[in-house]
Write a protein that holds these residues in place. Structure first.
Motif, PDB file in Angstrom:
ATOM      1  N   LEU A   1       0.829  -1.206   0.000  1.00 25.76           N
ATOM      2  CA  LEU A   1       0.000   0.000   0.000  1.00 25.76           C
ATOM      3  C   LEU A   1       0.865   1.258   0.000  1.00 25.76           C
ATOM      4  O   LEU A   1       0.593   2.213  -0.746  1.00 25.76           O
ATOM      5  CB  LEU A   1      -0.935  -0.004   1.206  1.00 25.76           C
ATOM      6  CG  LEU A   1      -1.872   1.183   1.344  1.00 25.76           C
ATOM      7  CD1 LEU A   1      -2.824   1.260   0.146  1.00 25.76           C
ATOM      8  CD2 LEU A   1      -2.655   1.089   2.635  1.00 25.76           C
ATOM      9  N   VAL A   2       1.913   1.252   0.801  1.00 24.37           N
ATOM     10  CA  VAL A   2       2.831   2.397   0.838  1.00 24.37           C
ATOM     11  C   VAL A   2       3.442   2.610  -0.539  1.00 24.37           C
ATOM     12  O   VAL A   2       3.503   3.737  -1.039  1.00 24.37           O
ATOM     13  CB  VAL A   2       3.923   2.178   1.907  1.00 24.37           C
ATOM     14  CG1 VAL A   2       5.056   3.188   1.757  1.00 24.37           C
ATOM     15  CG2 VAL A   2       3.326   2.268   3.302  1.00 24.37           C
ATOM     16  N   MET A   3       3.840   1.536  -1.197  1.00 16.74           N
ATOM     17  CA  MET A   3       4.438   1.657  -2.524  1.00 16.74           C
ATOM     18  C   MET A   3       3.407   2.104  -3.559  1.00 16.74           C
ATOM     19  O   MET A   3       3.698   2.944  -4.412  1.00 16.74           O
ATOM     20  CB  MET A   3       5.085   0.338  -2.932  1.00 16.74           C
ATOM     21  CG  MET A   3       6.324   0.023  -2.111  1.00 16.74           C
ATOM     22  SD  MET A   3       7.006  -1.627  -2.355  1.00 16.74           S
ATOM     23  CE  MET A   3       7.126  -1.743  -4.101  1.00 16.74           C
ATOM     24  N   ALA A   4       2.189   1.561  -3.485  1.00 19.08           N
ATOM     25  CA  ALA A   4       1.153   1.892  -4.467  1.00 19.08           C
ATOM     26  C   ALA A   4       0.750   3.360  -4.394  1.00 19.08           C
ATOM     27  O   ALA A   4       0.422   3.971  -5.413  1.00 19.08           O
ATOM     28  CB  ALA A   4      -0.072   1.008  -4.263  1.00 19.08           C
ATOM     29  N   THR A   5       0.786   3.936  -3.204  1.00 23.24           N
ATOM     30  CA  THR A   5       0.404   5.342  -3.054  1.00 23.24           C
ATOM     31  C   THR A   5       1.554   6.289  -3.365  1.00 23.24           C
ATOM     32  O   THR A   5       1.349   7.496  -3.438  1.00 23.24           O
ATOM     33  CB  THR A   5      -0.088   5.622  -1.626  1.00 23.24           C
ATOM     34  OG1 THR A   5       0.949   5.311  -0.701  1.00 23.24           O
ATOM     35  CG2 THR A   5      -1.341   4.847  -1.311  1.00 23.24           C
ATOM     36  N   GLY A   6       2.757   5.747  -3.528  1.00 23.11           N
ATOM     37  CA  GLY A   6       3.910   6.590  -3.792  1.00 23.11           C
ATOM     38  C   GLY A   6       4.567   7.109  -2.522  1.00 23.11           C
ATOM     39  O   GLY A   6       5.514   7.884  -2.577  1.00 23.11           O
ATOM     40  N   ALA A   7       4.082   6.662  -1.366  1.00 15.61           N
ATOM     41  CA  ALA A   7       4.637   7.132  -0.100  1.00 15.61           C
ATOM     42  C   ALA A   7       6.015   6.544   0.174  1.00 15.61           C
ATOM     43  O   ALA A   7       6.708   7.001   1.077  1.00 15.61           O
ATOM     44  CB  ALA A   7       3.683   6.800   1.050  1.00 15.61           C
ATOM     45  N   ASP A   8       6.437   5.568  -0.613  1.00 16.95           N
ATOM     46  CA  ASP A   8       7.761   4.976  -0.420  1.00 16.95           C
ATOM     47  C   ASP A   8       8.874   5.937  -0.816  1.00 16.95           C
ATOM     48  O   ASP A   8      10.034   5.707  -0.510  1.00 16.95           O
ATOM     49  CB  ASP A   8       7.895   3.656  -1.169  1.00 16.95           C
ATOM     50  CG  ASP A   8       7.680   3.784  -2.667  1.00 16.95           C
ATOM     51  OD1 ASP A   8       6.922   4.674  -3.089  1.00 16.95           O
ATOM     52  OD2 ASP A   8       8.260   2.978  -3.414  1.00 16.95           O
ATOM     53  N   THR A   9       8.515   7.037  -1.461  1.00 11.20           N
ATOM     54  CA  THR A   9       9.524   8.036  -1.821  1.00 11.20           C
ATOM     55  C   THR A   9       9.854   8.955  -0.647  1.00 11.20           C
ATOM     56  O   THR A   9      10.832   9.694  -0.707  1.00 11.20           O
ATOM     57  CB  THR A   9       9.046   8.894  -3.012  1.00 11.20           C
ATOM     58  OG1 THR A   9       7.851   9.582  -2.639  1.00 11.20           O
ATOM     59  CG2 THR A   9       8.791   8.021  -4.229  1.00 11.20           C
ATOM     60  N   LEU A  10       9.036   8.910   0.399  1.00 13.52           N
ATOM     61  CA  LEU A  10       9.266   9.736   1.584  1.00 13.52           C
ATOM     62  C   LEU A  10      10.275   9.070   2.504  1.00 13.52           C
ATOM     63  O   LEU A  10      10.391   7.844   2.533  1.00 13.52           O
ATOM     64  CB  LEU A  10       7.948   9.929   2.352  1.00 13.52           C
ATOM     65  CG  LEU A  10       6.807  10.617   1.620  1.00 13.52           C
ATOM     66  CD1 LEU A  10       5.535  10.571   2.466  1.00 13.52           C
ATOM     67  CD2 LEU A  10       7.177  12.041   1.285  1.00 13.52           C
ATOM     68  N   ASP A  11      10.990   9.889   3.268  1.00 16.77           N
ATOM     69  CA  ASP A  11      11.861   9.348   4.299  1.00 16.77           C
ATOM     70  C   ASP A  11      11.002   8.649   5.336  1.00 16.77           C
ATOM     71  O   ASP A  11       9.839   9.014   5.552  1.00 16.77           O
ATOM     72  CB  ASP A  11      12.644  10.460   5.002  1.00 16.77           C
ATOM     73  CG  ASP A  11      13.671  11.119   4.091  1.00 16.77           C
ATOM     74  OD1 ASP A  11      14.093  10.470   3.118  1.00 16.77           O
ATOM     75  OD2 ASP A  11      14.034  12.276   4.362  1.00 16.77           O
ATOM     76  N   ALA A  12      11.563   7.662   6.021  1.00 21.73           N
ATOM     77  CA  ALA A  12      10.819   6.914   7.034  1.00 21.73           C
ATOM     78  C   ALA A  12      10.317   7.843   8.139  1.00 21.73           C
ATOM     79  O   ALA A  12       9.189   7.697   8.632  1.00 21.73           O
ATOM     80  CB  ALA A  12      11.689   5.815   7.620  1.00 21.73           C
ATOM     81  N   GLU A  13      11.135   8.842   8.512  1.00 25.78           N
ATOM     82  CA  GLU A  13      10.735   9.762   9.570  1.00 25.78           C
ATOM     83  C   GLU A  13       9.557  10.625   9.131  1.00 25.78           C
ATOM     84  O   GLU A  13       8.633  10.888   9.905  1.00 25.78           O
ATOM     85  CB  GLU A  13      11.904  10.670   9.982  1.00 25.78           C
ATOM     86  CG  GLU A  13      13.047   9.938  10.663  1.00 25.78           C
ATOM     87  CD  GLU A  13      14.024   9.329   9.667  1.00 25.78           C
ATOM     88  OE1 GLU A  13      13.884   9.551   8.436  1.00 25.78           O
ATOM     89  OE2 GLU A  13      14.923   8.607  10.123  1.00 25.78           O
ATOM     90  N   VAL A  14       9.560  11.056   7.881  1.00 27.91           N
ATOM     91  CA  VAL A  14       8.465  11.874   7.357  1.00 27.91           C
ATOM     92  C   VAL A  14       7.186  11.047   7.282  1.00 27.91           C
ATOM     93  O   VAL A  14       6.113  11.507   7.699  1.00 27.91           O
ATOM     94  CB  VAL A  14       8.826  12.444   5.964  1.00 27.91           C
ATOM     95  CG1 VAL A  14       7.638  13.156   5.344  1.00 27.91           C
ATOM     96  CG2 VAL A  14      10.015  13.391   6.070  1.00 27.91           C
ATOM     97  N   LEU A  15       7.288   9.840   6.784  1.00 28.23           N
ATOM     98  CA  LEU A  15       6.122   8.968   6.682  1.00 28.23           C
ATOM     99  C   LEU A  15       5.556   8.660   8.070  1.00 28.23           C
ATOM    100  O   LEU A  15       4.340   8.730   8.283  1.00 28.23           O
ATOM    101  CB  LEU A  15       6.478   7.680   5.953  1.00 28.23           C
ATOM    102  CG  LEU A  15       5.344   6.684   5.741  1.00 28.23           C
ATOM    103  CD1 LEU A  15       4.181   7.328   4.979  1.00 28.23           C
ATOM    104  CD2 LEU A  15       5.845   5.465   4.994  1.00 28.23           C
ATOM    105  N   ALA A  16       6.426   8.346   9.020  1.00 22.73           N
ATOM    106  CA  ALA A  16       5.969   8.064  10.383  1.00 22.73           C
ATOM    107  C   ALA A  16       5.302   9.292  10.991  1.00 22.73           C
ATOM    108  O   ALA A  16       4.241   9.190  11.621  1.00 22.73           O
ATOM    109  CB  ALA A  16       7.141   7.608  11.249  1.00 22.73           C
ATOM    110  N   GLY A  17       5.889  10.466  10.786  1.00 28.32           N
ATOM    111  CA  GLY A  17       5.291  11.694  11.304  1.00 28.32           C
ATOM    112  C   GLY A  17       3.935  11.979  10.690  1.00 28.32           C
ATOM    113  O   GLY A  17       2.992  12.380  11.377  1.00 28.32           O
ATOM    114  N   ALA A  18       3.819  11.752   9.389  1.00 29.72           N
ATOM    115  CA  ALA A  18       2.542  11.970   8.714  1.00 29.72           C
ATOM    116  C   ALA A  18       1.480  11.013   9.255  1.00 29.72           C
ATOM    117  O   ALA A  18       0.335  11.418   9.509  1.00 29.72           O
ATOM    118  CB  ALA A  18       2.706  11.783   7.203  1.00 29.72           C
ATOM    119  N   LEU A  19       1.853   9.763   9.444  1.00 24.17           N
ATOM    120  CA  LEU A  19       0.900   8.790   9.974  1.00 24.17           C
ATOM    121  C   LEU A  19       0.488   9.144  11.400  1.00 24.17           C
ATOM    122  O   LEU A  19      -0.690   9.032  11.761  1.00 24.17           O
ATOM    123  CB  LEU A  19       1.491   7.385   9.921  1.00 24.17           C
ATOM    124  CG  LEU A  19       1.618   6.786   8.525  1.00 24.17           C
ATOM    125  CD1 LEU A  19       2.413   5.484   8.578  1.00 24.17           C
ATOM    126  CD2 LEU A  19       0.257   6.566   7.903  1.00 24.17           C
TER     127      LEU A  19
END
Length: 100
Positions: free
Chosen positions: A32-50
């Protein structure tokens, strides 16, 4: 005479099943992360967004908007997969977030 139950084997089988379900869930979340394109974000940014989303998830209006955006995302993906290249041009102007 009744058959003796092997509780250890049953517990091991349940544990194996639980581990398999957890592994499948982790794989699906990664997809799901890859399909939405969120895999391009840093892990810290993705975790913060979530974490930010979880904080706002208590508001029912937010959840409904996110649910409809998510449903639209999966419907677009289903149409693209079903039509092959024929459907690719139709959704080119749509945004991944559904415009919200």
């Amino acid at each position: 005479m009744r058959k003796v139950r092997d509780y250890d084997a049953e517990l091991k089988a349940l544990g194996d099943k639980a581990r398999a379900l957890k592994a499948k869930k982790v794989q699906q979340l990664g997809e799901l992360v890859m399909a939405t394109g969120a895999d391009t974000l840093d892990a810290e940014v993705l975790a913060g967004a979530l974490l930010h989303v979880i904080g706002e998830a208590q508001v029912a209006e937010n959840r409904e908007a996110w649910r409809s955006d998510g449903a639209a995302f999966f419907q677009r993906r289903g149409r693209k997969a079903g039509k092959g290249n024929a459907g690719d041009g139709q959704d080119a102007g749509e945004t991944p977030t559904g415009g919200s």
